[in-house]
Design an enzyme around this catalytic site. Structure first.
Site, PDB file in Angstrom:
ATOM      1  N   HIS A  71     -51.736  83.771 136.023  1.00  0.00           N
ATOM      2  CA  HIS A  71     -50.723  84.718 136.413  1.00  0.00           C
ATOM      3  C   HIS A  71     -50.290  85.718 135.479  1.00  0.00           C
ATOM      4  O   HIS A  71     -50.648  85.688 134.243  1.00  0.00           O
ATOM      5  CB  HIS A  71     -49.323  84.067 136.639  1.00  0.00           C
ATOM      6  CG  HIS A  71     -48.604  83.218 135.590  1.00  0.00           C
ATOM      7  ND1 HIS A  71     -47.946  84.074 134.847  1.00  0.00           N
ATOM      8  CD2 HIS A  71     -48.572  81.922 135.112  1.00  0.00           C
ATOM      9  CE1 HIS A  71     -47.383  83.314 133.634  1.00  0.00           C
ATOM     10  NE2 HIS A  71     -47.857  82.227 133.919  1.00  0.00           N
ATOM     11  N   ASP A 183     -49.072  83.082 127.802  1.00  0.00           N
ATOM     12  CA  ASP A 183     -48.429  82.501 128.895  1.00  0.00           C
ATOM     13  C   ASP A 183     -48.154  83.544 129.852  1.00  0.00           C
ATOM     14  O   ASP A 183     -47.037  84.063 129.721  1.00  0.00           O
ATOM     15  CB  ASP A 183     -47.469  81.459 128.559  1.00  0.00           C
ATOM     16  CG  ASP A 183     -46.543  80.991 129.766  1.00  0.00           C
ATOM     17  OD1 ASP A 183     -47.203  81.024 131.133  1.00  0.00           O
ATOM     18  OD2 ASP A 183     -45.599  80.459 129.813  1.00  0.00           O
ATOM     19  N   GLU A 217     -44.976  84.437 138.514  1.00  0.00           N
ATOM     20  CA  GLU A 217     -45.026  83.027 138.313  1.00  0.00           C
ATOM     21  C   GLU A 217     -43.655  82.508 137.680  1.00  0.00           C
ATOM     22  O   GLU A 217     -43.251  81.336 137.967  1.00  0.00           O
ATOM     23  CB  GLU A 217     -46.225  82.488 137.672  1.00  0.00           C
ATOM     24  CG  GLU A 217     -46.467  81.117 137.652  1.00  0.00           C
ATOM     25  CD  GLU A 217     -45.888  80.471 136.542  1.00  0.00           C
ATOM     26  OE1 GLU A 217     -45.728  79.120 136.406  1.00  0.00           O
ATOM     27  OE2 GLU A 217     -45.082  81.175 135.472  1.00  0.00           O
ATOM     28  N   GLU A 218     -43.262  83.357 136.673  1.00  0.00           N
ATOM     29  CA  GLU A 218     -42.107  82.803 135.963  1.00  0.00           C
ATOM     30  C   GLU A 218     -40.803  82.913 136.562  1.00  0.00           C
ATOM     31  O   GLU A 218     -40.012  82.187 136.046  1.00  0.00           O
ATOM     32  CB  GLU A 218     -42.138  83.926 134.702  1.00  0.00           C
ATOM     33  CG  GLU A 218     -43.305  83.909 133.873  1.00  0.00           C
ATOM     34  CD  GLU A 218     -43.539  82.319 132.971  1.00  0.00           C
ATOM     35  OE1 GLU A 218     -42.574  81.619 133.214  1.00  0.00           O
ATOM     36  OE2 GLU A 218     -44.469  82.285 132.160  1.00  0.00           O
ATOM     37  N   ASP A 240     -53.513  77.750 133.810  1.00  0.00           N
ATOM     38  CA  ASP A 240     -52.087  78.162 132.975  1.00  0.00           C
ATOM     39  C   ASP A 240     -52.179  77.630 131.570  1.00  0.00           C
ATOM     40  O   ASP A 240     -53.145  76.870 131.245  1.00  0.00           O
ATOM     41  CB  ASP A 240     -50.829  77.865 133.859  1.00  0.00           C
ATOM     42  CG  ASP A 240     -49.743  78.708 133.557  1.00  0.00           C
ATOM     43  OD1 ASP A 240     -49.516  78.862 132.574  1.00  0.00           O
ATOM     44  OD2 ASP A 240     -48.941  78.638 134.584  1.00  0.00           O
ATOM     45  N   HIS A 327     -43.178  80.363 125.228  1.00  0.00           N
ATOM     46  CA  HIS A 327     -42.262  81.103 125.433  1.00  0.00           C
ATOM     47  C   HIS A 327     -41.238  81.697 124.089  1.00  0.00           C
ATOM     48  O   HIS A 327     -40.317  81.987 124.409  1.00  0.00           O
ATOM     49  CB  HIS A 327     -40.942  80.616 126.379  1.00  0.00           C
ATOM     50  CG  HIS A 327     -41.501  80.572 127.946  1.00  0.00           C
ATOM     51  ND1 HIS A 327     -40.427  80.353 128.970  1.00  0.00           N
ATOM     52  CD2 HIS A 327     -42.715  80.525 128.264  1.00  0.00           C
ATOM     53  CE1 HIS A 327     -41.373  80.399 130.006  1.00  0.00           C
ATOM     54  NE2 HIS A 327     -42.422  80.656 129.906  1.00  0.00           N
TER      55      HIS A 327
END
Length: 362
Positions: A71, A183, A217-218, A240, A327
């Site tokens: 993603h 990510d 995606e998030e 991922d 994150h």
């Protein structure tokens, strides 16, 4: 194929450019253009959709379709409220971590270009030592150097502007890649490298390959949910990130034990089709690619779930890249793992037979 030969200097140059470019959820198009430009020599055609998912296709006329997917979006913030004295309050766009925000520099994306700002925070001297105020989304604020709301307006900043961090790519100790948005732009990078290797090694696949870089995606796997209806794949291999659970303050009894440098992580979960997963494991063993295992009790929390449960059920599996400090702006992965994820996806594609159903009832 030697692992050491996988990443070229040109690959790292693209990776740095791709990671440094901001692609917040809902605003991924500029990053997708970079990705498509890199992928262009290695695919036959592209599919894009209304919300910006990009797919490079090899053998577009083949009836049997295999997806490899990552993603494109990164977590960010939205401008939510502007005070009379020109301070900006925010809400999340994806799972942005409030605890890392104080004193971070930010880029606010406007029609006039990027406006710089900082997440302000009261000085240690002024905070109540008996009971310190903790960081929460509703007490975070951005200062762009304005004294009034009118000044903020004149700079082109308004409610709904998206906010990212400017932190850029670096390499620690020769083999640790560090950046925000690993990510999962690293996923998009890895699937692009698979396409490059197939092209350079002159591999002719018997099926259609759909190299898919999904948006959103998030915020709930939304891009994958949309594109899987367009592609209607037979098989999906998703990549991922997952947690390196060996750093401090993480409970391995809850998170399992996975570590950067120890190889790709193969997930066990209801959404993961067992026969496809076993093919991946057998491939890893046959090619001597190190791997780790991880269990997810209900959902994987990745685009695997969106592909698996679409179109009446699509044989899907997840190959994850172990990552530290998810994150945050200092997400960290090991170069060896990046190369081994690429190698494992590549070698698995060579083992998938045309028209394979992966049925449990043969």
């Amino acid at each position: 194929m030697s692992t050491k030969s996988i990443l070229k200097e040109s690959s790292i140059t693209f990776l740095e450019q791709y990671l440094n470019n901001a692609s917040p959820t809902g605003f991924e198009a500029e990053g997708q253009k970079l990705w498509m430009e890199y992928l262009k020599p290695y695919v036959d055609t592209f599919i894009t959709d209304t919300y910006g998912t990009a797919v490079g296709v090899i053998n577009p006329d083949a009836p049997y379709k295999v997806v490899i997917e990552g993603h494109a979006d990164e977590i960010s913030w939205y401008v939510n409220y502007i005070t009379d004295d020109g301070l900006i309050y925010v809400i999340r766009n994806g799972g942005s971590d409030h605890q890392i925000a104080p004193s971070k520099r930010v880029n606010i994306h406007t029609k006039n270009g990027i406006i710089k700002g900082v997440f302000g925070w009261p000085a240690i001297h002024t905070r109540n030592r008996a009971k310190e105020e903790v960081t929460k989304v509703d007490n975070l604020f951005i200062d762009i150097g304005c004294e009034t709301k009118d000044q903020v307006d004149k700079m082109g900043v308004h409610v709904g502007c998206v906010i990212t961090y400017p932190d850029e790519f670096m390499i620690l100790n020769e083999n640790k890649f560090v950046c925000r948005a690993i990510d999962n732009r690293m996923g998009g990078f890895m699937i692009a490298e698979v396409a490059r290797l197939l092209h350079e090694n002159k591999i002719k696949l018997p099926f259609g390959l759909y190299i898919t870089n999904s948006v959103q995606e998030e915020v709930g796997l939304r891009g994958a949910e949309m594109i899987t209806k367009t592609i209607k794949p037979n098989v999906a291999i998703v990549t991922d990130v997952c947690h390196d659970s060996t750093t401090p303050m993480i409970d391995k009894k809850i998170e399992g034990e996975t570590k950067i440098g120890k190889g790709p992580v193969i997930t066990y979960a209801p959404a993961v089709q067992n026969n496809l997963r076993e093919l991946i494991i057998e491939t890893a063993m046959a090619k001597e690619i190190p791997f780790q295992r991880l269990a997810s009790s209900r959902v994987t929390g990745t685009d695997t779930d969106a592909f698996a449960y679409s179109n009446g059920g699509v044989a899907s599996a997840l190959i994850s890249l172990p990552l530290r400090y998810m994150h945050t702006t200092v997400e960290m992965v090991h170069r060896d793992d990046v190369e081994n994820v690429i190698k494992l996806i590549y070698e698995t594609l060579l083992k998938i037979e045309n028209e394979e159903t992966f049925s449990y009832f043969k």
